[in-house]
Structures are given as structure tokens and as C-alpha cells.
Write an enzyme that holds these catalytic residues in place. Sequence first.
Site, PDB file in Angstrom:
ATOM      1  N   HIS A 170       0.834  -1.218   0.000  1.00  0.00           N
ATOM      2  CA  HIS A 170       0.000   0.000   0.000  1.00  0.00           C
ATOM      3  C   HIS A 170       0.863   1.261   0.000  1.00  0.00           C
ATOM      4  O   HIS A 170       0.431   2.311   0.474  1.00  0.00           O
ATOM      5  CB  HIS A 170      -0.954   0.048   1.199  1.00  0.00           C
ATOM      6  CG  HIS A 170      -1.667  -1.235   1.472  1.00  0.00           C
ATOM      7  ND1 HIS A 170      -2.870  -1.552   0.897  1.00  0.00           N
ATOM      8  CD2 HIS A 170      -1.330  -2.313   2.234  1.00  0.00           C
ATOM      9  CE1 HIS A 170      -3.254  -2.756   1.307  1.00  0.00           C
ATOM     10  NE2 HIS A 170      -2.335  -3.243   2.110  1.00  0.00           N
TER      11      HIS A 170
ATOM     12  N   SER B 295      14.479  21.924 -16.283  1.00  0.00           N
ATOM     13  CA  SER B 295      13.297  22.755 -16.475  1.00  0.00           C
ATOM     14  C   SER B 295      13.726  24.066 -17.127  1.00  0.00           C
ATOM     15  O   SER B 295      14.803  24.576 -16.852  1.00  0.00           O
ATOM     16  CB  SER B 295      12.643  23.037 -15.119  1.00  0.00           C
ATOM     17  OG  SER B 295      11.875  24.217 -15.179  1.00  0.00           O
TER      18      SER B 295
ATOM     19  N   LYS C 293      15.879  22.219 -11.073  1.00  0.00           N
ATOM     20  CA  LYS C 293      15.205  20.954 -11.388  1.00  0.00           C
ATOM     21  C   LYS C 293      16.048  19.971 -12.174  1.00  0.00           C
ATOM     22  O   LYS C 293      16.821  20.343 -13.049  1.00  0.00           O
ATOM     23  CB  LYS C 293      13.942  21.238 -12.195  1.00  0.00           C
ATOM     24  CG  LYS C 293      12.889  21.983 -11.403  1.00  0.00           C
ATOM     25  CD  LYS C 293      12.082  21.054 -10.547  1.00  0.00           C
ATOM     26  CE  LYS C 293      10.980  20.520 -11.400  1.00  0.00           C
ATOM     27  NZ  LYS C 293      10.017  19.751 -10.717  1.00  0.00           N
TER      28      LYS C 293
ATOM     29  N   ASN D 208      14.740  16.399 -13.741  1.00  0.00           N
ATOM     30  CA  ASN D 208      13.518  15.599 -13.802  1.00  0.00           C
ATOM     31  C   ASN D 208      13.731  14.200 -14.398  1.00  0.00           C
ATOM     32  O   ASN D 208      14.546  14.025 -15.300  1.00  0.00           O
ATOM     33  CB  ASN D 208      12.471  16.333 -14.649  1.00  0.00           C
ATOM     34  CG  ASN D 208      12.063  17.667 -14.035  1.00  0.00           C
ATOM     35  OD1 ASN D 208      12.013  17.797 -12.812  1.00  0.00           O
ATOM     36  ND2 ASN D 208      11.805  18.652 -14.880  1.00  0.00           N
TER      37      ASN D 208
ATOM     38  N   GLU E 206       9.387   8.712 -16.854  1.00  0.00           N
ATOM     39  CA  GLU E 206       7.994   9.135 -17.065  1.00  0.00           C
ATOM     40  C   GLU E 206       7.530   8.822 -18.484  1.00  0.00           C
ATOM     41  O   GLU E 206       6.386   8.418 -18.711  1.00  0.00           O
ATOM     42  CB  GLU E 206       7.860  10.637 -16.774  1.00  0.00           C
ATOM     43  CG  GLU E 206       7.987  10.941 -15.291  1.00  0.00           C
ATOM     44  CD  GLU E 206       8.051  12.438 -14.988  1.00  0.00           C
ATOM     45  OE1 GLU E 206       7.862  13.264 -15.911  1.00  0.00           O
ATOM     46  OE2 GLU E 206       8.297  12.783 -13.820  1.00  0.00           O
TER      47      GLU E 206
ATOM     48  N   TYR F  64      -9.381 -13.243 -46.314  1.00  0.00           N
ATOM     49  CA  TYR F  64      -8.720 -11.946 -46.247  1.00  0.00           C
ATOM     50  C   TYR F  64      -9.725 -10.799 -46.401  1.00  0.00           C
ATOM     51  O   TYR F  64     -10.657 -10.863 -47.199  1.00  0.00           O
ATOM     52  CB  TYR F  64      -7.639 -11.824 -47.339  1.00  0.00           C
ATOM     53  CG  TYR F  64      -6.962 -10.466 -47.319  1.00  0.00           C
ATOM     54  CD1 TYR F  64      -5.920 -10.211 -46.438  1.00  0.00           C
ATOM     55  CD2 TYR F  64      -7.408  -9.427 -48.132  1.00  0.00           C
ATOM     56  CE1 TYR F  64      -5.328  -8.962 -46.381  1.00  0.00           C
ATOM     57  CE2 TYR F  64      -6.823  -8.172 -48.086  1.00  0.00           C
ATOM     58  CZ  TYR F  64      -5.781  -7.947 -47.207  1.00  0.00           C
ATOM     59  OH  TYR F  64      -5.203  -6.709 -47.149  1.00  0.00           O
TER      60      TYR F  64
END
Length: 458
Positions: A155, A276, A282, A284, A289, A316
Site C-alpha cells: 500500500h 526545467s 530541477k 527531472n 515518465e 482476407y
Amino acid sequence: MKLWGGRFTKETDQLVHNFNASIGFDQKFYKQDIEGSVAHVTMLAKQGILTNDERDTIINGLNGIKNDIETGKLEIDGTHEDIHSFVEAHLIERVGDTGKKLHTGRSRNDQVALDMRLYTRDEVLATDELLKKLLVELHKIMKENLDTYMPGFTHLQKAQPVTLAHHFGAYFEMFKRDRSRLSDIYKRMNYSPIGSGALAGTTYPLDRAYTAELLGFDGPTMNSMDSVSDRDYLIEYLAAMSTIMMHLSRFCEEIIIWNSNEYQFVEIDDAYSTGSSIMPQKKNPDIAELVRGKTGRVYGALMSLLTTMKSLPLAYNKDMQEDKELTFDAIDTVKGCISLFTGMISTMEFKKENMNKSARNGFTNATDAADYLVNHGVPFRDAHGIVGQLVLFCIDKNIALDDMTLEEYKAISPVFEEDIYEAISMETCVQKRNTIGAPGQEVMKQVIAANEAYLKEN
Ligand code: ARG
């Protein structure tokens, strides 16, 4: 030039041509198209359908086309409908009438089924190779971190201490399963559809088993209608790639969290981070991501092809042309993601001190305190309750279980003795867990040895 102009009296509308054409993307398998044609005419000559001279003329012509495409002498342009028409037209232009015999006993339906299979087959192997490189990297990190303690979570709450080796070992298993999925797909897909014609085979005495053998297949497919309309192997491959992306996205999510200012468990290398445009401080985790983000795109390809294939009658249908762009895109995406991800983790710095400190707070040894009581005759449920009281006491005083005095322990349960401290030390918590699959060094070393053997054999 059109392969099918004879029956028509009017030119195709330009927009129709553009809409219908696939050369913009199926040129990706020009090599496979030529390889398939070479095998096809070799078989035709063996069966006496073409003479050996005709075979040689065609094969030389095809190899010349391949060569010229590769050296940039011949450009694949948009005037032809697809790569099959392009190659055939250029062959006829180069070798004359003999070239018109290439398409004997074949249709574009079995031809495209073959080309796509040949192309995909190589990509399945290439994907597997990249996964293997990733596993080698994970294995290296695991070997170096058998006693790098960190909190294990459930959790996203600290649960019990584990090691970095153990945590990475979980991903080792996932990517190992991914490889095994790819190898299953390869086995199932490695049958040759060529010689199935448009849908009903042909009257020429083709030797389909021979063509299959020439192309490295395990044999010919067994039903000509299925052969030209089967895209199961692509769906399976897309599903396997979706699972790979799901695994990568979970790993990326963890790395993003670990790399955050709050956790600082890892630091992604400068070479794999971006800055940034406004905030000078920054750094990153864009690569992690992006890999996480691209997962949606690969799932989309799977859903898209499943939907395209849904309810299609035999055999086809042109709908099936839609299999290509999305599959190519998914393959490029997945391969890029595995490579980038491997580079990112192999250059990432592990901040072992921070991991260790984090594992030491958050009561990750509470279960072991309960186990201590159980080992001294207290039923587990009662032990659970007693340790719950210890935790409350510590929260109130803002200390860890390790910081309580023996008197404080005894005030809650007289069963506790001096050896409680050793029993709940992080070293004990981790290293005493030696059942197969657990983080203890003793058993982890066995797993490492098994992984090493696996990497040697596979
Ligand atoms: N470009 C087509 C495809 O990708 C090739 C097969 C064309 N066959 C046909 N009957 N129109 O599916």
C-alpha cells in the site's frame, strides 16, 4: 503500375489511391518481401513450374533491387500501391517478361501474411535480446546489493525490510516471464502461410513444406483460409509487449518515487535526466515518465488490432492492412523503452544510506517483534496485540522499537528479555528470512546462482 489494372476501364481516383495504399509503411519489410519471393521462385523451379534459368534471372533481379534499395540507388516512392507491387514492377522493368512469372501460384494475401510473419519473427527475437540485456543488468545490480537494506512496501506504506537485490529480483522474475512468453509466441507463429494463394490454395503443384524450410519455418500452415487471415500472432505479440510495458511502467513509477526529493533512494544520472526551462534547480526523471507514458500507446495498439479483427468474416479483408502501422509503432516503442530503461538503471546511483535509514524507521520490524513473542510461547494473535501496544507507545514518544528500554518492554509484556534487540535488528529481520524466495542472503545467493545459470542457458 497496378497489378490488377486489366479489369478496369477507369483510373483510380487519386484520393482512393492514397487511402488504399500501404507503401508508406509496408516498405519497412522490403527485405522480407524479397526474401519470400526468392524462396517462392526457388520452390517453383524445383517443382518444374519455372525453369532454372527463369529462377536465376528472377533471383538476380530481386537481389539487384534489394541492393539498390540498400545503397540508396533505388528510392521507394509513393506511386505504387504497396511494397509487393513496387518490387514486382521493378523486377519486370529490369528483367522483362520473365519477371512476370514471379507471382505464379501466389497472391498478395499469402505474400503479405508471409512478409509480416518474417518481419515480426525477427522483431520477437530482437525484443527478447533487449530483455536479456536488461536481465544481465538487473543481475549485476542484485549481486552487488545482497545486504543493501531498504524498506519493502505494501500500500506504499513501509511493511518489512528487504534488500535492493530482493526488490530487483522481483523484476528479474517479471522480465524472465516476458521472455518465456515471447519464446512461446515464436514457437506458435513459426509456420509458413505462403502457397495458400488468395484463400483456397492453388492448382500448381507447389511444395509448401519446401518453401517453409527454405525460410526457416517449422512447416507450412494447415488451412489456406486461416493462413491469409490469421493475425493471432500479432495480437499475442502485442499482448506480450503490453505486459512488458506494464512491468516497465511499474518499475519506472518506483524509480520516479525513489528519485523524488522526499525519498532520495536513487539519483538518476545526468545523462538520463532533463531540466526545467524556468526552475534552475530541477532535474527531472523524464525518461522514466516517458516509458511509463508510452505504455498507454502499446495497450492502444493491442486494443486496436483486437477491434479490427473482431467479427471479420473469412478469409482476407482489407481491414487487416491496419495491422501494420500500429504493430510497427508498438515494436519501435517497446524496443526503445527497454533500451533506454536499461541505460537508465545501469547509470543510476543507489543511495544506500538513505535506503537503510528509511528501512530503520516506520516499524518495519514489528512483525519480527511479534514473532519473538511467538517463539516464547505467546499465541500469534496475542503477540500481534502486544506489539500493537509497543507501536502506540513508540509513536507517542517518537522513537523506534529498537530505542525502547527493556523496562519499557517488560511493562507491556514480561516475556521480553535482553535478546529482543537482536531479534528485531534489521540484519536479523532480513537475514533470518531464508525460505525460498525471501530476502535472506543465504537463499538469495541460491537465487542468484539459478539466475546466472538461466542467463547462460537462455
Ligand atoms: N497491403 C495489403 C495488406 O497489407 C496487401 C494485401 C492486399 N491484398 C488484397 N487483396 N488487396 O494487407
